[in-house]
Structures are given as C-alpha cells and as structure tokens.
Design a protein around this motif. Structure first.
Motif, mmCIF file in Angstrom:
data_model
loop_
_atom_site.group_PDB
_atom_site.id
_atom_site.type_symbol
_atom_site.label_atom_id
_atom_site.label_comp_id
_atom_site.label_asym_id
_atom_site.label_seq_id
_atom_site.Cartn_x
_atom_site.Cartn_y
_atom_site.Cartn_z
ATOM 1 N N VAL A 45 0.982 -1.184 0.080
ATOM 2 C CA VAL A 45 -0.249 -0.028 0.047
ATOM 3 C C VAL A 45 0.906 1.227 -0.112
ATOM 4 O O VAL A 45 0.765 2.177 -0.701
ATOM 5 C CB VAL A 45 -0.954 -0.151 1.101
ATOM 6 N N ALA A 46 2.075 1.449 0.864
ATOM 7 C CA ALA A 46 2.900 2.424 0.809
ATOM 8 C C ALA A 46 3.511 2.567 -0.647
ATOM 9 O O ALA A 46 3.412 3.693 -1.246
ATOM 10 C CB ALA A 46 3.861 2.296 1.703
ATOM 11 N N ALA A 47 3.638 1.396 -1.399
ATOM 12 C CA ALA A 47 4.383 1.627 -2.666
ATOM 13 C C ALA A 47 3.066 2.349 -3.489
ATOM 14 O O ALA A 47 3.654 3.060 -4.312
ATOM 15 C CB ALA A 47 4.588 0.400 -3.276
ATOM 16 N N GLN A 48 1.915 1.799 -3.465
ATOM 17 C CA GLN A 48 0.809 2.312 -4.291
ATOM 18 C C GLN A 48 0.519 3.634 -3.942
ATOM 19 O O GLN A 48 0.328 4.310 -4.844
ATOM 20 C CB GLN A 48 -0.415 1.693 -4.196
ATOM 21 N N THR A 49 0.720 4.095 -2.594
ATOM 22 C CA THR A 49 0.075 5.600 -2.181
ATOM 23 C C THR A 49 1.101 6.586 -2.760
ATOM 24 O O THR A 49 0.719 7.653 -3.344
ATOM 25 C CB THR A 49 0.539 5.488 -0.743
#
Ligand code: ATP
Ligand code: ATP
Ligand code: MG
Ligand code: MG
Lengths: 516, 328, 319, 323
Positions: free
Chosen positions: D51-55
C-alpha cells in the motif's frame, strides 16, 4: 536612452503542427520600463510569454538577457535568469496550501506576506489550500509570489483580466512602482486604459509577427489599433446607444423575476426583474455574490431561500437542464469550464442538443451542420486551427461558448464576463451580438468586470455589494465614476477618490475606448 | 537556437506520410498487426492458414467485445473491471439454468445479474462519484462471492452448454466463424453509437469536461448509469458467447480477459483519461493481442522469458503507436 | 452432538477441484457426527495470506486445522505455532515441511509419472508429445513435472513437441491447443495437467486426428472417454475427496488414534479406455450429473463415509 | 484545529473504525490477546508495504499495477540468493534487493516519462515483465532465508522500563513497519521532493510552471514505489521463509486500501497514514470473519460490500461538504 536592453528576443517562431502561432516575433525591453505587449486574439502574445519563460520550446529564435544569449529550457531556468511570469492561468498547486506552494518555489515568506498586503488582500491564511481560494485572489497571490523574489523582468499575461476593479487598481500601482525601481515589466492586457496609465512602450504583434514598437503617448491608441488589426476594419468608437435605440421595454410580466434570493452566506435578499428584449448589466467587485447569483439562476447551485419566477411561473432549478428547459442559458466566464477542449468546434456547439435523454439517438448530421455553421458565421469564429477546440486561440474559444447558445436559440442568456481577455475587435462583435439578441426579443443578464462596457451594452444596471443588491439604475446615469462608487457600496451622488482608473483626468481620457 | 524560419511550402515525403498516419490512426495499427502475422509466418511457415485465421478471430471476438466495454467507459474517464465477473456469471447461470428452463427464460435469468451489476456500478460512479476502478472492483468481488454461493445450489443439477451457443461460439461456416454473425452487427452498432448518436457524443464530452456538459444540460448520472448498464449487458453477452466457445462453465471463466481487454482498448488508441479514442482501433488492438498470444505460445522458450517478451511487446506497440499518432 | 471445531484453510477459490475438496471436508465433518463447527478460510491468496488465515484459526481456538498448503515450506511457521497451541494439523493434497504436521496427500509426482508412462506406451515409445502444464511457479506443477520428466527419461524415443502453461485455465488451454493445431506441427500424444475436456472438444471441433490423451478424472473428461468415438485416452485419479480424508485423519488423531506414519499417501489410479478393465472402471466412475470440472472420484474408500448426496449438497455441520 | 480536522478527518474516522473493530473482536473472541495482535501485525506487513508503494505513485498522480509482481520478483531474488548462504550474507542481500526494487521502480518511471505511454499501461506491461523475471529466478516456490531475518518480525521487543504487559502489545513486525516507513516517509514528506510529488499529482502544468522538474520527480516517485515494494517482497520472504514467483493478491488490495485510506485516485491528496490504517481495518475484518466462522463464500461478498460502502460513504460526505 542608450541603456542596453534587459531582455532582447528576436526572430521567435513557434509552430503547432500546421498552424504557426508565432512567425517572427521580437521584443526588446529596457530596464525600468513597463512594456506593453499587444495584439488581437490569436496574435501569439501568450505563446511568446511561454517561450520567454521556458514553458514551451520555440522552433526558432534568439533570446538575449543583458546581452548574453541564453537558452531557456524550463521555467526553472527562466527563474534563474531573472525572468518571472504570471500566466493567465493560476500557477499555484491546487492541493497544496499557500505555504507549501511558497516552499516549493523557494519563495521567501515574509516579503510574500508584505506584497499580499500591499496588493490589497488583508485576510489571507497561509494554511488555506489553493483550491479553496477564489480565482481573483489566486491571481494576486501569483503576482505576490513573483514579486517576492524580486525578478529582473516580470511578465504579466492578462494579469488584470479576471480582477475586480479594486484589486486591478492595486496591481497597477504596484506594477508602476516596479518600473520606477529599475526593473522591467512586460504587461499584456486588452484594456487600453490600463496600457495608457501604466506603460512606457508597446510592442504590437499581428499574426505571430512583431509589426511595431511604439511609445505610449497621448493619442497613440489609434495607431496601436491600426497596427494590431492591420487591414481588419473595426469601428473603435462606439457611441453610447441613442435614446431611440434604447426603447426601454415596459412589459406587462417580466421574463424572469427574482424575489429575495439567498445563497448561503454569499448572497442575501436579492430581488430584481429581467424583461424580454433587455440587457441588464450586473456590476460588482470581485466576490460580492455575483458568481452565486448567476449559478443559482443557471441551476448550477440551489438557492437557500427566495423565489425565481420565469414568465410568471415560480420555478425550482435542481440542475442546469431545468434552467435550459426554461430557456435560460449560462455562459461562464472561464472558458475551460464551458468547453470540451479535445472535441471539435462543431461538437462543442451542438452539445446542448444531445443533452436530453430523448436526443440520445442518431443525430441528423445535415441539420446539425447547418445550425452550427450558422452560429459560427454569426460570431465570425476563426476556425483556422481545425479540429479540437483547444487549438483555437483564447478569444475564439470564448466565442464558441456563446455560439452554442445562439445555435440553441436560448431565450435568456446569462453572460458572466464574456469579454474577459478578448481583443477590441471581438469585443465590439460581442456587444453588437448582445444588442441584436435584445432586439430580437431575447433577454440578457450581463456581468462585466470592465465598467465602461456597461454603457455600451446595457439598458439597466444592477449593483451588488456584500451579497446584497444595493442599487438598480438606468444606464444614462451609469457613467464609470457612478458605477465605481456604487460598486464600492457608496450611495449614489457621494464623491470619493478611488484611484487612477476612476480619475477622468488621467491619461485614459484620450483612449479610444474611453467615454465619448 | 537557430534563427531559420520554418517554411511551410515543401513538406518532405516522410512527414506527409507521418501526418497521413496521424490523421488515420488505424493505418499504423493495421501495419503493426500485419507485421506480427508476418513474424508468425516466418517462425512457423504455413501457420497462417484459413483455420488459424478462423481460430484467431474466434478468440479475438470475446476479447474485442469486452474491450468495447472498456473503450466506452474509458471515453468517460472510467474503467470497468467487473466485466470479467459479469461475463462469468452470465455464462454460468446460462449453463446451469438451461438444464431445467426454457432457453428464453434462461437467457433472461442470465442477463439479470449483468443489468443489476451495471446499475449498481452506474449509480456508484454516476451518483455517488466513487472512482470507477474501486466501484467496479467492489461489485466484481461481490459478484464473485454471490456466484460461489449460487454455484453450491446448482451443483446437483449439473450444467449443459446450449447447442445454439456452441454453434455460435465454435462453428465455422464457409470459413467464417459463426461468431461474426453476432459480432459484426454489434461492432457496427458500437461504432455508430460512438460517432453518430447523442449518447456517443455525450460519452466523449463527459470524459473531456464534465462541468461543461453539466452547464449544457447533461445529467451526468443518467449518462453514466446508461453507460455502465450497456457495458455490463455487453459483458453478459460476451459471457454467453464465450461459454459457447470454451464449453466448460467454470467460476473464473472470463476473469483472464479483464486485463487484456484494458490493454486492447489502450493499444487501439483510446485514452485512459477520457475524451479520446474509438472502437475500430480497439478491435484491431484485440486482434493484435490475440495474435501476440499465439506467437508467444509457439515460441520455444521458458515461460518467464515468454511473459517478459509479452510485456515488452505490449509496451513497444503502444509507445510506437502513440509516437506516430501524436506527430501532428 | 459433535464436540470438535475444525479449521480449514485453502488458497484457491473458484476452481472445480478445490471446490470439491472443500465440499468433501464439509460432508465428511457432517457424516462423522463428531464435528460441531467448521471454520473455513477459503480465498485466493498466497503463502503469506495462508499464514494469516492459519493464525486467525489459532486465535479462533479450533481443535484441528486441515490445510491445503499454498506451498510446502512457506507456511511452516504457522503450522508450528498451531502445534504449539495444541492444535492437530493435517495437510492434504500436498506435503508440508513442518515435521509435527500429519500429511494425507495425493502423490503428485506419481500422478504425472503414471499417466505419462501409459501415454508413451500408447505412442509406441516414440513420437512427439504436446505437454500442457499447470500454472508456472506452482509447487504442484513442479512436482508433476518431475514425474513427467521421469517417464520421459525412460522413453528416449519420445520428444516434447511443445510445452505450454495453461495456468489451469480452460480458456487459455483451449486457445493454446487451437493455436498449436493450426501450426500443423505433427504430434502423437497429449499430456495435460487437469484441464482436459476442453482439449478433447478442441480436437473434435477442428477435426484434428484424435491422438492418445491423458488427463485427470474430471467428470467431463471421463464422460468423453466413453462417448467420443475414436478417442483413446486415460484418466488419472486425483481425488478432490482427499479433503474429506483429511478431516477423517484429523478426527482420528483427536480421538487418540494416531496413524503409524506421519505421512499417508493416496496413490493415483489410471483408468484407460484401451482395455476392458479400464473401460469398466470408467463406466462405473462416469457421472454426467457432476459439474464437468469436478473429479468423479468423490469418495476414497476407508477414508470417507459421506454419501454422494451429502458431498453434492456441500453442507457442513450446522448449515 | 479545524484545519487539522478538515485534512485528517478521514484518517481520524478510520482510526475510530479500527477501534470499534478491536472492541468487536474482543467481544467475538474474549481471549483475543497480545499474541493474536502480533499475528495481525505480521499479516499486515506485506500489505502495508504494498500500500505504501501504491500510495506514493497515486499521490504523484499515477498508478502502479506492477506492485505485486515487483514484490514477487524481489521476494524470489532474496530467497534464492540467501538459500543455503551464510547468515552474514543476508546483510549484503538486503540492500541489494532494496536497491533492485528502487532501480526497477525508477525504470517504470523512466519508461512512463520517455515513452509517454499512460502509466497504467506501462506498469501493466511491467507487471508481465517482472512476473516473467520472477519465474526465471525461481520456476517454483523455494529458496531460503537467514534465520535472523525471520526472527526480525516474530515476537516482541523488550523495551526497558516498560511493563511486560505493555511490551507484549508491541510486536516486532509493527516496529519494523513503523521504522521502515517513518525513516523514508517523514523526511520525504517534509522535503521539497515530497512537495514536488504532491505538486505533480495535483496539477502537472502548475507544477511545471512552478519550476518543479516534473519528469525527474515522477521517476523518483516510481523508484520509491519500487523501494517500498522491495520491502514488501522482503517481508513476504521473512514471513514465509521462501520466495514464490506467482504474485499474491497485493495489487488489488493496495489500490483498495489507498482509496479507503483517503488518497484520491488522481493525485495530490492524502498521506500514508490513512492507507496504513485502512490495511489494519481490512485485515482485522478478515480476522473477525474467520473468528465468526462465516461461510467463506459470504466473506468475499462482505469484503466487497465494505469496500463499496465505505467509499460510497466517503463520496457522500464530500458531496454533502460541497453543498
Ligand atoms: N496548441 C495549439 N495547436 C494548434 N494551434 C494553436 C495552438 N495554440 C495556439 N494555436 C494557434 O496559434 C495562434 C496564436 O495563439 P495564441 O494563443 O498565442 O494567441 P494570443 O495572442 O494569446 O490570443 P488570445 O488573446 O486570443 O489568447 C492562434 O491562431 C491559435 O489558433
Ligand atoms: N508547458 C505546457 N505544457 C502543456 N501544455 C501547455 C504548456 N504551455 C501551454 N500549453 C497549452 O498550449 C495551448 C495554447 O496556449 P495559449 O497561448 O493559446 O493560451 P490561452 O489560454 O489562449 O491564453 P490567453 O487567453 O491568455 O491568450 C493551451 O491549450 C495550453 O494548455
Ligand atoms: Mg493572450
Ligand atoms: Mg492565447
């Protein structure tokens, strides 16, 4: 003067595919001067500013800064070279607050704050997100941000076009002082009053070419217009309409009657009528509730109180379609709000025809073509850049937004500052068009930020201040000083000094667009 | 910077050709397709025969219809990730209901969930303004769950592929796949709708500038709801066609088509940001992907290398196409 | 009346074989009468997701966990924690590396070896085989590959004409076989990893020669072996009912009847339609009422006690 | 205060939802304790990094469909390099894998900038490429990992001075997550680079005109996304002890959590905290569904409904706010 130019551009050319936006433009600006860049719509002014500030690459040309050839590839490079633009569109990042925007551009905060106050905005919270700030204030913030880094050359692209008179006033004062302090300003505007009040020299562009550089002296306006328009013959002196022409209608029931209209906290208790065959002007400073008034009449937002009657019937608009069904069309001031930029002129003009569910079926192409071409001819839209609307120049885009409703034969048109950023020739066409519409029994509600337009177009003037309707008076009494006073909420007849533009003895007195 | 001005008179042939291709974006796409077919023929001489062409078309058609759903939703700046689930549900219901029901009734039952999911998508996107990616992802999760539950209730009754669907899906008449009987009118309808109807105009306009359409009296939710229902119904029809082709009702039948359907629309020149594109390009895009899949199946190489090649080719094709079309 | 709560963890959803496995678990739990509640974690996920599910089952304080591992080694930590918490762990279908876990499994390597050996015999020990594998990177697929390669090594005359990964997906498999057929490459046999009825369909539709073909005991394929004229083939059993067997094993252990070994292997059988014996088995097994993706071997004698109605109803205790 | 609420209102709401879920969990399973919380933290770990990567890319106005494939590739690379190698060798493998994620992420960004193909298509193509590469590294799940890396995320950290009862609620996995994210995110958020990432997501044209190097910023945003994905891949290997070449369900989960976390798909808005809290919410919902022994087929429906309902609710509030 023998000082060497601060900025010297020559032979600048820019092609967008087959269309040449600039052919051979040149511009030379001396230190300490306010230099006007003038030209009709589509002449290439904005494109030149963008090239000078690295926002678009040129196809050809030479740019010298303080005599040194510089290759400006990006706005960041332009910044380093001391060139700072304020573009027509706000440049703050919409989702960042003002403070972050300043940090992003490494703008010192304190000078910025000082400039903002200087420019007449006293209640700015730096933590506000740019998206929530009104357009006019954003433009001023852009200017303040540019001023705060003390650029050598400031480029202002139609800086004042979207500003209400009070803010425009402050901007002009500040720009004037910039020139006096030895820096240079390139100033683009279609308002001759501002040019004569402010500028030392003007470079005139026509069809992407520099056709002349003139000193601003009393009476030079005629020459500039001649240069700008070339062979295009335009009647620049339009007298206020004669009494006969005005034929003030006294209809039995008004087309639109507004009673005690309220919209949130922005607009309270506004009541007025609009008759068939009438152009009613709305005059207000920025953010006095005129946006809400127009939006409510157009069905864009729901009023929180009061009634609107159309042809004597009370109506409630939940969506613009309801207003359109009642024959009320809205032309927003910002054309990016009105146009599907990637679609053709034709599709944009024909858009309202497909809106209703029952028109979702096959289109009668022949009939559509006839209607659209009729509207294009009526407004003399320059469709040289065929295809997408985004390839038209700003002025022509503006005309498309109006042409749509001419084609749809709307009975009432709400025009919100339709002449914003438009050249004199086109302006005349729009005035004529609005009068013609009234002559054909249509009604027009016309907000303008240029007070001198009121007397050319309107039959009556509605003045709004602080969300309240403060005055309605006939056009005969609506000279600029009177309008200005009214717009500031001063009672009619009172005298007060409110700046250089209202002063009838300033340079403006000889401007072709000034009062007759 | 040079000071030479650009003379508009003499346009070299190369530029003229480029401009021609830019104005007719289908030409470069067709050329790409032909190149792929030629490579295939060189690698496996004799493969490009009547039967291969029929097979390729058979498999490209379901993909092309689903890519049509993506094209239309992408024109409005959306995307429909629920098409795979919808197609699977319709196919599964058809195959299980046909056992005890009249074909017409089974057909109606099969299309009902499609309409329902389309309606929910439309309301979510059009009224509540949920991002289409999330909305259609959510409904597709819900749909899959419901299908699992439904599947348990019909395990006992078994499944059957209606002969008509098998004929439509796999049959070939005079060398032409029967599926073309369904596809050609459908494609013509989509192309006509996009180019010459009010609804089509609105899709483009809404995707380009929604506020402008609102001021012109367009009711966004109506357009979007109609759009997502149309998309779902098309997906449902695809499901029926696809089950006729594969002849095995499974719970993940059409899922593998979802990402390729997006890719086909994009390769075909439709902008994922809305307002630009068309269906004819998408059809070619679907053909390109199908040929590419065959090409990679034929190549003798490790599966990993095959996937790498697939990704690189998709990227290259899209990039080359954009380069050509943007040269104006 | 049941006294145990059994947790189940499975990481592939929507696949006929796995659905049958879960139904067999439910049916066996119901038929045994010893299970009060099943706690099923059944979704598409990876080893890390399965660890999460196993740990959730530990939190739910189940008595035993029956798991079809996403990977033999990847869920070791979770299984270890379960054993530590006093939970009986049974892995079905594939082995696991956790030593404390019991395993009841179909022998995947043997599965592939048995079928391939038969196929190569049918081909006369020479010729070209079209090798249709499962999902690239799945552990069951690589186990089967070992068995296939073993049979191949024993038959040096047989060559692989083409190797493809179907991803255990019907549509992909069908497109691959059709593409392969159109290349005109000569081939003498097909070995396919569990995706079989669509392959026969494709051969019939395109009027290609019906070469010997080996698939799994899926209802659709078993039916085809008796009904399609001229088709020579064999179905190798890979019973999804192994799930039910796993539940039985777990219950036995809970009742204190520990098996002799930690690992119980259920060896596959091969039913071919070339011999009368095989034909009889196929006929007995054929079940047109089952979903074509379901294996027909819906029960394992000695290990499952439910009826066909019970597994088809797919209802666990308390449902 | 009103500034804070207006900006962080959604995150505060999510936190409230999380607390409600925790209370619900202890009602369903009164024995729910610190061990179970540790399990939750370990389950969250790979999702949180995904999710951090996507954010990061969504804030920069893009989307990254290759997140899960990137995790698979970094995971198999780590597992195959450490397989049978010495414990110390892992000290070299970790930075190598992280650097690989960063470089491949930068490649994503570079391709987007150079080819001008929309990000969704470039990352879709990269999804296939990275998946293929993962299969080339390991064609079946396998490999190994250093024991100390496994131990890094299991158990709790004894913090001197804190009573054991509190310590028990601080699983190592949670600390690893917090440290890894904070070390990168907090300095980034405060830097000009961070502002630039928000700026290009909010308005590319305005950012360009404000002197932001748009292309470079975009490449860096994707590189950071690759870095976070590499953390996610390592987390996978750390929790399972192996590398698996088939990507797990992290792509769709990451997009869903980003939106649930209040980051607008379109860019410029939101932060990292919201999506991380959203991941906890989604994982805890899964725990509760398992604890309740709900029919597994119904759980898919419930998860879908929650996603749609929460997002619709958010959309509804924004609509009300606008009026
Ligand atoms: N992106 C583009 N593609 C094609 N043609 C363009 C493009 N931008 C501008 N043009 C054309 O170039 C010419 C010059 O446009 P430009 O906007 O620079 O004029 P302008 O002086 O700023 O006019 P206005 O005052 O109307 O904005 C116009 O005829 C316009 O149609
Ligand atoms: N750096 C840039 N990146 C992307 N698009 C740009 C950039 N600079 C200009 N454009 C686009 O080029 C087109 C031409 O701009 P143009 O000079 O016509 O502005 P305009 O809005 O007509 O200005 P005005 O009305 O003030 O004359 C616009 O559509 C604008 O969005
Ligand atoms: Mg201009
Ligand atoms: Mg312009």
């Amino acid at each position: 003067m023998t000082t060497s130019p601060l900025l010297d551009a020559s032979g600048v050319a820019k092609n967008y595919g087959a269309v040449a936006a600039l052919r051979n433009a040149s511009l030379s600006v001396l230190p300490g001067e306010v230099h006007a860049l003038m030209g009709a719509n589509g002449a290439g002014k904005s494109t030149l500013v963008k090239i000078l500030t690295g926002a678009v690459p040129a196809n050809a040309g030479r740019i010298l800064i303080r005599g040194e050839a510089r290759d400006i590839r990006s706005p960041a490079a332009a910044r380093r070279a001391g060139l700072l633009p304020v573009y027509q569109e706000p440049s703050l990042i919409p989702d960042l607050d003002v403070l972050s925007n300043l940090r992003l551009t490494s703008t010192p905060v304190e000078p910025f704050r000082a400039w903002v106050r200087e420019l007449g905005i006293l209640d700015l919270d730096l933590r506000d997100t740019a998206r929530d700030i009104p357009l006019a204030v954003l433009r001023v913030l852009d200017l303040a941000r540019a001023l705060a880094v003390e650029p050598d050359v400031l480029l202002l692209d139609e800086m004042t076009a979207a500003l209400p008179a009070n803010l425009a006033e402050k901007v002009l004062e500040v720009v004037r002082r910039q020139g006096d302090s030895g820096r240079a300003v390139i100033f683009i505007s279609h308002r001759f009053v501002e040019i004569s009040a402010l500028c030392d020299r003007a470079t005139v562009l026509r069809d992407g070419e520099t056709v002349g550089v003139v000193d601003i002296v009393p009476g030079v306006e005629e020459k500039i217009v001649e240069l700008m328009l070339g062979t295009r013959i335009v009647k620049t002196h339009v007298a206020a309409r004669s009494a006969a022409e005005k034929a003030a209608p006294a209809p039995s029931s008004p087309r639109i009657a507004v009673h005690n209209l309220r919209v949130g906290t922005k607009l309270g208790d506004v009541s007025f009528d609009l008759a068939d065959g009438e152009v009613a002007g709305v005059v207000a400073l920025e953010g006095q509730g005129q946006d809400e008034l127009f939006a409510a009449l157009a069905g864009s937002i729901r009023p929180s109180g009061g009634t609107i009657e159309v042809d004597g019937q009370p109506v409630k608009f939940a969506h613009p379609i309801d207003a359109i069904r009642a024959g009320i069309a809205y032309v927003p001031g910002d054309r990016s709000e009105a146009l599907a930029m990637q679609r053709s002129v034709r599709e944009n003009i024909a858009l309202p025809f497909s809106a209703a569910f029952r028109n979702w079926g096959p289109i009668n192409m022949r009939r559509e073509r006839a209607t659209v071409i009729g509207a294009i001819e009526r407004l003399q839209i320059d469709t040289r850049a065929q295809g997408e609307v985004q390839r038209l120049s700003g002025g022509n885009q503006q005309k498309v937004t109006i042409a749509r409703w001419i084609a749809a034969d709307a009975r009432t048109i709400l025009c919100f500052d339709p002449t914003r950023g438009i050249d004199v020739g086109t302006k005349q066409e729009i005035y004529k068009l609005l009068r013609e519409l009234a002559g054909n029994g249509k009604s027009v509600l016309f907000y303008t930020s240029e007070l001198e337009e009121v007397q050319r177009v309107c039959d009556r003037v509605i003045v709004i201040f602080g969300g309240k309707l403060v005055d309605i008076f006939p056009v005969e009494e609506a000279d600029e000083p009177a309008l200005m006073r009214a717009a500031y909420g001063l009672p009619r007849g009172a005298k007060a000094d409110i700046g250089i533009l209202a002063d009838p003895t300033a340079h403006a007195s000889d401007a072709p667009e000034a009062r007759p | 910077m040079s000071t030479s001005a650009i003379s508009p008179q003499s346009v070299p042939f190369g530029r003229r050709l480029k401009r021609l291709m830019a104005d007719r974006p289908l030409i470069p796409l067709v050329i790409l397709l032909v190149i792929l077919v030629v490579i295939l023929q060189i690698l496996r001489p004799g493969i490009v025969n009547e039967r291969w062409i029929a097979n390729t078309i058979k498999f490209a058609i379901p993909l092309a219809i689903l890519a049509g759903c993506q094209t239309m939703t992408m024109l409005t700046g959306g995307i429909d990730l629920s098409v795979g689930t919808v197609a699977t549900i319709s196919a599964f219901i058809m195959a299980t209901q046909i056992v005890n029901q009249d074909p017409a009734v089974a057909f109606l039952l099969a299309m009902m969930p499609a309409v329902l999911i389309g309606l929910v998508n439309g309301i979510g996107v059009g009224v509540f303004r949920v991002h289409p990616l999330i909305m259609t992802l959510g409904t597709s999760l819900i749909g899959t769950g419901c299908l699992q539950v439904y599947q348990r209730t019909v395990i006992a009754s078994g499944a059957k592929i209606p002969d008509f669907l098998a004929w439509l899906g796999t049959g070939v008449t005079w060398g032409f796949p029967n599926a073309l009987l369904l596809f050609v009118p459908l494609a013509a309808l989509i192309v006509f709708t996009l180019a010459r109807t009010g609804f089509g105009r609105l899709l483009y306009a809404v995707g380009d500038n929604e506020r402008a359409t609102r001021l012109s009296g367009v009711q966004y939710w109506q357009v979007i709801t109609a759009l997502y229902i149309t998309s779902s119904v098309l997906a449902g029809i695809t499901g029926l066609l696809y089950i006729g082709l594969i002849k095995a009702p499974s719970l993940s039948l059409a899922e593998p088509l979802v990402l390729p359907s997006v890719a086909a629309a994009v390769i075909g020149g439709t902008s994922i940001f809305g307002g630009r594109g068309g269906y004819t390009g998408t059809i070619i895009g679907a053909l390109i992907l199908t040929v590419l899949t065959t090409l990679l199946t034929i190549l003798q190489m490790p599966e990993g290398a095959r996937r790498i090649l697939f990704g690189l080719i998709v990227l290259f094709v899209t990039a080359a196409y954009l380069r050509i079309v943007e040269e104006r | 009346e049941g006294k145990y709560t059994i947790g189940i963890s499975n990481t592939v959803q929507g696949n006929g074989w796995r659905e049958e496995m879960v139904c067999a678990m439910k049916a066996q739990a119901l038929a045994s009468g010893e299970v009060a509640k099943l706690n099923i974690a059944h979704r598409n996920t990876d080893a890390a997701g399965q660890l999460e599910d196993i740990r959730n089952l530990i939190s739910a304080k189940v008595d035993a966990i029956v798991v079809n591992p996403a990977d033999p080694a990847g869920i070791k930590a979770g299984l270890e924690e379960a054993t530590k918490a006093g939970i009986v762990v049974v892995a079905v279908d594939q082995a696991v590396t956790e030593p404390s876990a019991y395993i009841i499994s179909n022998n995947q390597e043997q599965y592939a070896y048995l079928g391939a050996k038969w196929l190569f015999q049918q081909m006369g020990g020479k010729g070209e085989v079209f090798y249709m594998r499962g999902a690239a990177g799945a552990s069951a697929d690589s186990d089967r590959d070992k068995g296939f390669k073993k049979a191949l090594a024993e038959n040096p005359g047989v060559k692989v004409a083409q190797e493809v990964f179907t991803g255990w997906q019907q549509d992909q498999a069908k497109q691959q076989i059709l593409s392969f057929l159109s290349t005109g490459t000569p081939f003498n046999g097909i070995w396919t990893s569990g995706i079989d009825n669509v392959i026969v369909d494709a051969l019939v539709e395109s009027q290609a020669p019906l070469v010997p073909i080996v698939g799994a005991d899926n209802a659709g394929f078993v039916g085809q072996l008796s009904s399609v004229k001229g088709l020579v083939g064999a179905a190798v059993t890979n019973p999804g009912s192994i799930g039910g067997a796993g539940v039985t094993l777990a219950l036995q252990i809970l009742d204190g009847k520990k098996p002799a070994q930690q690992t119980v292997l259920v060896d596959p059988q091969l039913w071919d339609n070339a011999t009368d014996e095989g034909k009889a088995k196929l006929k007995a097994a054929a079940d047109p009422s089952l979903s074509p993706e379901w294996p027909v071997s819906i029960s394992i004698p000695e290990w499952t006690t439910y009826t066909k109605e019970q597994i088809v109803a797919c209802k666990g205790p308390g449902e | 205060m009103s500034h804070f609420l207006r900006r962080q209102g959604w995150v505060v709401g999510l936190f409230a939802l999380l607390i409600v879920l925790f209370i619900a969990t202890t009602i369903i399973q009164p024995a729910y304790g610190s061990n179970d919380f540790g399990s939750l933290a370990r389950a969250v770990l790979p999702y949180a990094f995904a999710v951090a990567a996507q954010t990061v890319v969504v804030i920069a106005g893009g989307i990254d469909l290759s997140v899960a494939a990137m995790m698979a590739l970094t995971s198999v690379t780590a597992a195959s390099m450490m397989n049978g190698a010495s414990e110390e060798y892992a000290l070299f493998v970790m930075p190598f894998v992280l650097a690989m994620g960063f470089a491949l992420g930068a490649l994503n960004g570079l391709l987007i900038v150079v080819t001008r193909v929309p990000d969704i298509v470039v990352t879709l193509a990269m999804l296939f490429v990275l998946q293929g590469a993962a299969l080339l590294v390991l064609d079946a799940p396998g490999g190994g990992i250093a024991e100390w890396l496994k131990a890094l995320i299991s158990g709790t950290v004894p913090i001197p001075g804190l009573p054991d009862a509190v310590d028990a609620w601080l699983p190592k996995a949670l600390l690893v997550l917090i440290v890894c994210l904070c070390v990168i995110w907090i300095p980034l958020r405060r830097s000009r680079l961070g502002l630039s990432i928000y700026a290009i997501g909010s308005s590319e044209l305005a950012a360009f005109r404000s002197g932001v190097p748009v292309k470079r910023t975009r490449i860096i945003a994707y590189a950071l996304s690759g870095l976070f994905a590499a953390f996610g891949g390592l987390a996978l290997t750390m929790s399972t002890g192996i590398g698996a070449p088939i990507p797990g369900p992290y792509l769709l989960a990451s997009v869903a959590a980003v939106v649930l976390g209040g980051v607008a798909l379109g860019g410029g808005k939101g932060g990292l905290l919201g999506p991380i809290v959203a991941v906890f919410v989604l994982r805890l919902v899964r725990t509760d569904l398992t604890l309740l022994a709900i029919d597994p087929n119904v759980t898919a429906i419930i998860e879908g409904l929650i996603m749609v309902a929460v997002v619709m609710f958010g959309a509804f509030i924004t609509m009300r706010g606008r009026q």
